[in-house]
Design a protein around this motif. Structure first.
Motif, PDB file in Angstrom:
ATOM      1  N   CYS A  50      45.871 -38.917 -58.604  1.00 32.36           N
ATOM      2  CA  CYS A  50      47.089 -39.866 -59.055  1.00 32.36           C
ATOM      3  C   CYS A  50      47.950 -38.523 -59.748  1.00 32.36           C
ATOM      4  N   TYR A  51      49.062 -38.623 -58.972  1.00 39.41           N
ATOM      5  CA  TYR A  51      50.122 -37.633 -59.788  1.00 39.41           C
ATOM      6  C   TYR A  51      51.466 -38.640 -60.256  1.00 39.41           C
ATOM      7  N   VAL A  52      52.172 -38.248 -61.052  1.00 39.04           N
ATOM      8  CA  VAL A  52      53.563 -38.772 -61.384  1.00 39.04           C
ATOM      9  C   VAL A  52      54.608 -37.724 -61.589  1.00 39.04           C
ATOM     10  N   ALA A  53      55.773 -37.827 -61.419  1.00 36.64           N
ATOM     11  CA  ALA A  53      56.792 -36.875 -61.637  1.00 36.64           C
ATOM     12  C   ALA A  53      57.589 -37.551 -62.920  1.00 36.64           C
ATOM     13  N   GLN A  63      59.145 -32.664 -63.401  1.00 34.87           N
ATOM     14  CA  GLN A  63      57.973 -32.087 -63.343  1.00 34.87           C
ATOM     15  C   GLN A  63      56.660 -33.056 -62.961  1.00 34.87           C
ATOM     16  N   VAL A  64      55.736 -32.489 -62.352  1.00 36.12           N
ATOM     17  CA  VAL A  64      54.646 -33.238 -61.848  1.00 36.12           C
ATOM     18  C   VAL A  64      53.334 -33.016 -62.562  1.00 36.12           C
ATOM     19  N   PHE A  65      52.824 -34.313 -62.958  1.00 32.91           N
ATOM     20  CA  PHE A  65      51.582 -34.360 -63.765  1.00 32.91           C
ATOM     21  C   PHE A  65      50.467 -35.117 -63.194  1.00 32.91           C
ATOM     22  N   ASP A  66      49.184 -34.462 -63.501  1.00 36.95           N
ATOM     23  CA  ASP A  66      48.065 -35.157 -62.860  1.00 36.95           C
ATOM     24  C   ASP A  66      47.509 -36.049 -63.778  1.00 36.95           C
ATOM     25  N   GLY A  72      51.477 -44.388 -59.223  1.00 40.61           N
ATOM     26  CA  GLY A  72      50.987 -43.176 -58.876  1.00 40.61           C
ATOM     27  C   GLY A  72      51.919 -42.727 -57.688  1.00 40.61           C
ATOM     28  N   GLY A  73      52.261 -41.469 -57.356  1.00 38.44           N
ATOM     29  CA  GLY A  73      52.814 -40.848 -56.314  1.00 38.44           C
ATOM     30  C   GLY A  73      54.284 -41.133 -56.403  1.00 38.44           C
TER      31      GLY A  73
END
Length: 139
Positions: A46-49, A53-56, A68-69
Protein backbone atom coordinates in the motif's frame (compact mmCIF):
# COMPACT_ATOMS: atom_id res chain seq x y z
CA UNK A 1 28.86 -17.00 9.05
CA UNK A 2 25.29 -17.37 10.08
CA UNK A 3 23.73 -20.77 9.42
CA UNK A 4 20.41 -21.21 7.64
CA UNK A 5 18.47 -21.76 10.87
CA UNK A 6 19.99 -18.72 12.59
CA UNK A 7 19.44 -16.63 9.46
CA UNK A 8 15.77 -17.63 9.35
CA UNK A 9 15.30 -16.80 13.04
CA UNK A 10 17.03 -13.43 12.51
CA UNK A 11 14.81 -12.70 9.48
CA UNK A 12 11.57 -13.64 11.25
CA UNK A 13 12.55 -11.79 14.43
CA UNK A 14 13.27 -8.59 12.50
CA UNK A 15 10.33 -8.97 10.14
CA UNK A 16 7.94 -8.32 12.99
CA UNK A 17 10.01 -5.64 14.72
CA UNK A 18 9.08 -2.27 13.19
CA UNK A 19 11.96 -0.40 14.85
CA UNK A 20 14.69 -2.30 13.00
CA UNK A 21 16.31 0.00 10.45
CA UNK A 22 15.82 -1.16 6.90
CA UNK A 23 18.53 -1.12 4.24
CA UNK A 24 18.49 1.94 2.00
CA UNK A 25 16.36 1.57 -1.08
CA UNK A 26 16.82 3.18 -4.45
CA UNK A 27 13.99 5.65 -4.92
CA UNK A 28 11.67 4.87 -7.80
CA UNK A 29 9.79 7.29 -10.03
CA UNK A 30 6.03 6.65 -10.17
CA UNK A 31 3.37 7.90 -12.56
CA UNK A 32 -0.15 8.20 -11.16
CA UNK A 33 -0.96 5.02 -13.07
CA UNK A 34 1.98 3.17 -11.41
CA UNK A 35 0.93 4.41 -7.99
CA UNK A 36 -2.61 3.12 -8.58
CA UNK A 37 -1.30 -0.45 -8.53
CA UNK A 38 -0.36 -0.18 -4.83
CA UNK A 39 -3.83 -0.08 -3.24
CA UNK A 40 -3.11 -2.40 -0.32
CA UNK A 41 -6.02 -4.64 -1.29
CA UNK A 42 -5.69 -8.41 -0.88
CA UNK A 43 -2.69 -8.03 1.45
CA UNK A 44 -0.64 -6.29 -1.24
CA UNK A 45 1.66 -3.31 -0.77
CA UNK A 46 0.00 0.00 0.00
CA UNK A 47 1.61 3.24 -1.22
CA UNK A 48 0.35 6.81 -1.04
CA UNK A 49 1.77 10.05 -2.44
CA UNK A 50 2.03 13.28 -0.46
CA UNK A 51 3.41 16.40 -2.16
CA UNK A 52 4.77 14.18 -4.95
CA UNK A 53 6.68 11.95 -2.49
CA UNK A 54 5.59 8.29 -2.41
CA UNK A 55 5.49 6.43 0.91
CA UNK A 56 5.02 2.75 1.78
CA UNK A 57 2.16 2.73 4.31
CA UNK A 58 1.61 -1.04 4.14
CA UNK A 59 2.10 -1.50 7.90
CA UNK A 60 -0.95 0.78 8.44
CA UNK A 61 -2.90 -0.50 5.44
CA UNK A 62 -6.23 -0.49 7.32
CA UNK A 63 -5.80 3.20 8.19
CA UNK A 64 -5.44 3.98 4.47
CA UNK A 65 -8.22 1.72 3.24
CA UNK A 66 -9.70 3.17 0.07
CA UNK A 67 -6.83 5.69 -0.19
CA UNK A 68 -4.00 3.33 -1.14
CA UNK A 69 -2.54 3.99 -4.55
CA UNK A 70 -3.62 7.65 -4.56
CA UNK A 71 -2.27 11.17 -4.10
CA UNK A 72 -3.40 12.53 -0.73
CA UNK A 73 -4.09 16.21 -1.41
CA UNK A 74 -4.64 17.49 2.14
CA UNK A 75 -1.85 15.52 3.84
CA UNK A 76 1.53 16.89 4.96
CA UNK A 77 4.87 15.17 4.37
CA UNK A 78 5.83 15.73 8.03
CA UNK A 79 3.03 13.35 9.05
CA UNK A 80 4.61 10.56 6.97
CA UNK A 81 8.16 10.60 8.35
CA UNK A 82 7.58 7.26 10.13
CA UNK A 83 7.02 5.55 6.78
CA UNK A 84 9.64 4.55 4.20
CA UNK A 85 9.87 6.89 1.25
CA UNK A 86 9.93 4.65 -1.82
CA UNK A 87 9.99 7.23 -4.58
CA UNK A 88 8.65 10.36 -6.17
CA UNK A 89 5.60 11.04 -8.27
CA UNK A 90 6.20 12.29 -11.78
CA UNK A 91 3.52 14.03 -13.76
CA UNK A 92 3.23 14.42 -17.49
CA UNK A 93 4.03 17.88 -18.80
CA UNK A 94 4.92 19.63 -22.00
CA UNK A 95 8.25 21.38 -22.56
CA UNK A 96 9.33 24.10 -24.91
CA UNK A 97 12.79 23.62 -26.44
CA UNK A 98 14.09 26.36 -24.14
CA UNK A 99 12.63 24.73 -21.02
CA UNK A 100 14.07 21.34 -21.96
CA UNK A 101 17.59 22.79 -22.28
CA UNK A 102 17.54 23.61 -18.55
CA UNK A 103 17.48 19.88 -17.72
CA UNK A 104 21.04 19.00 -18.67
CA UNK A 105 22.23 17.65 -15.30
CA UNK A 106 23.99 20.84 -14.22
CA UNK A 107 23.30 22.43 -10.82
CA UNK A 108 21.72 19.22 -9.48
CA UNK A 109 18.90 19.17 -12.03
CA UNK A 110 17.77 15.90 -13.61
CA UNK A 111 18.78 15.02 -17.17
CA UNK A 112 16.02 14.89 -19.78
CA UNK A 113 16.40 13.76 -23.37
CA UNK A 114 13.71 14.06 -26.04
CA UNK A 115 13.28 11.49 -28.82
CA UNK A 116 10.43 11.72 -31.34
CA UNK A 117 8.49 14.13 -29.14
CA UNK A 118 8.73 12.04 -25.94
CA UNK A 119 10.81 13.37 -23.03
CA UNK A 120 12.75 10.80 -21.01
CA UNK A 121 14.32 11.18 -17.56
CA UNK A 122 17.68 9.49 -18.13
CA UNK A 123 20.69 8.35 -16.10
CA UNK A 124 22.99 11.32 -15.37
CA UNK A 125 26.05 9.03 -15.37
CA UNK A 126 25.60 8.50 -19.11
CA UNK A 127 23.72 11.61 -20.24
CA UNK A 128 24.97 14.18 -17.69
CA UNK A 129 27.54 16.89 -18.47
CA UNK A 130 30.49 14.52 -17.90
CA UNK A 131 28.92 11.40 -19.39
CA UNK A 132 29.68 9.83 -22.76
CA UNK A 133 26.32 11.01 -24.15
CA UNK A 134 26.37 14.40 -22.41
CA UNK A 135 25.88 16.21 -25.70
CA UNK A 136 22.30 14.87 -25.78
CA UNK A 137 21.33 16.24 -22.35
CA UNK A 138 18.51 18.77 -22.42
CA UNK A 139 17.83 18.21 -26.13
Amino acid sequence: GMGLGAGLVYYLWNKFDEDVPQPPRRLRKFTLEDLGLYTGENRRLCYVAVDDQVFDVTKDRKKFEGKGGTLLKDAKVADFEKYFKVGTLIRPRDFTVEELREFDGRDGKPVYVCAKGVVYDVDPDFYGPDGPYGIMAGR
